[in-house]
Design an enzyme around this catalytic site. Structure first.
Site: not given
Length: 289
Positions: A20, A69, A90, A129-133
């Site tokens: 979006l 990211k 980002n 979780g521990a990703g980029g975001a």
């Protein structure tokens, strides 16, 4: 009207066609009478190729999502302090050929949470979780009233690296951060029993067969006042959020984070303020269709 002077911005990600972001940013350009357009680049190219394309084509600014990211960090010229600390970016601004990377995800998430639930206690927060975001949300957490963060992630090859990064964030931001593998069920149950805010930062809700970041039975056992949030906005209600709603927990999807992080990116690129009220109204109307 698009002319030879029109600036080009966009999203680089895969998958990306559901995004979006074009609606949000193009409304912003219209608001501020900026001669610019925002498009989606659904890409599986290597990060070095993406960086070269930004420079070669003179793209003015880029947003990044999965899987870029973290992998794009070495291919920008300058990183903001928060991007250095979180290890993820980002947003990239092309400043006359010099690429500047920042991260607006963390502040975007917490700003959205504040707006949606201003009285919500978030002192004890759990992130799945521990990703980029997730790392961006963790890095910004101390500025928004979080005292203790407990992170659960898969015990894979990145676990030691993430542990070191979280330790650095904890020291720099003066916040307590605990890290456990997902398969430590004792730690998971004990932590969830006292959490104020539970955030799913995995991408399980986006899969064709919706999955759960934790066993559904555990969601029913967390405190009733605990806010359950998901960074995902498509679908609007993941299986995780639906279960939380049915067990009478307050919920928050990732749509607000999308808008607020976009507003911060827009300001970074243009120096102008993105007025978000009409953006939220347009997204709500689109969701009805």
């Amino acid at each position: 009207m698009i002319t030879g002077e029109t600036l080009l911005y966009g999203l680089v990600a895969h998958p990306a066609h559901h995004s979006l972001s074009p609606l949000i940013h193009n409304m912003g350009f219209d608001q501020q009478a900026i001669n610019a357009r925002y498009v989606v680049f659904d890409s599986q190219s290597q990060p070095a190729a993406v960086s070269q394309a930004i420079d070669t084509l003179g793209i003015a600014g880029i947003n990044l999502s999965m899987p870029y990211k973290q992998t794009m960090r070495p291919f920008v010229d300058t990183l903001s302090p928060s991007a250095q600390l979180s290890g993820a970016i980002n947003t990239i601004k092309n400043d006359n050929g010099r690429l500047i990377g920042i991260n607006t995800d963390g502040d975007g998430f917490w700003r959205a949470l504040q707006q949606a639930s201003p009285m919500q206690n978030r002192a004890q927060t759990v992130i799945l979780g521990a990703g980029g975001a997730a790392l961006a949300v963790i890095e910004a957490a101390a500025s928004y009233g979080v005292q203790t963060l407990t992170v659960f992630k898969r015990a894979n090859q990145t676990y030691p690296q993430v542990a070191k990064r979280l330790a650095k964030i904890a020291t720099t931001r003066h916040i307590t951060i605990n890290l456990y593998p997902f398969d430590d069920e004792v730690a998971l149950q004990q932590t969830l029993a006292t959490t104020d805010c539970l955030i799913n930062a995995t991408n399980l809700g986006m899969q064709a067969t919706p999955g759960f970041p934790i066993a559904p039975r555990l969601i029913a056992q967390i405190p009733s006042a605990c806010l359950c949030a998901d960074l995902i906005y498509a679908p609007r209600e993941t299986a995780f959020l639906k279960t939380a709603r049915l067990t009478n927990h307050p919920t928050l999807n990732g749509l607000g984070m999308l808008v607020e992080q976009a507003a911060l990116s827009f300001e970074f690129w243009t120096g102008k303020t993105l007025v978000t009220a009409p953006i939220y109204a347009a997204l709500t109307e689109e969701n009805k269709q």
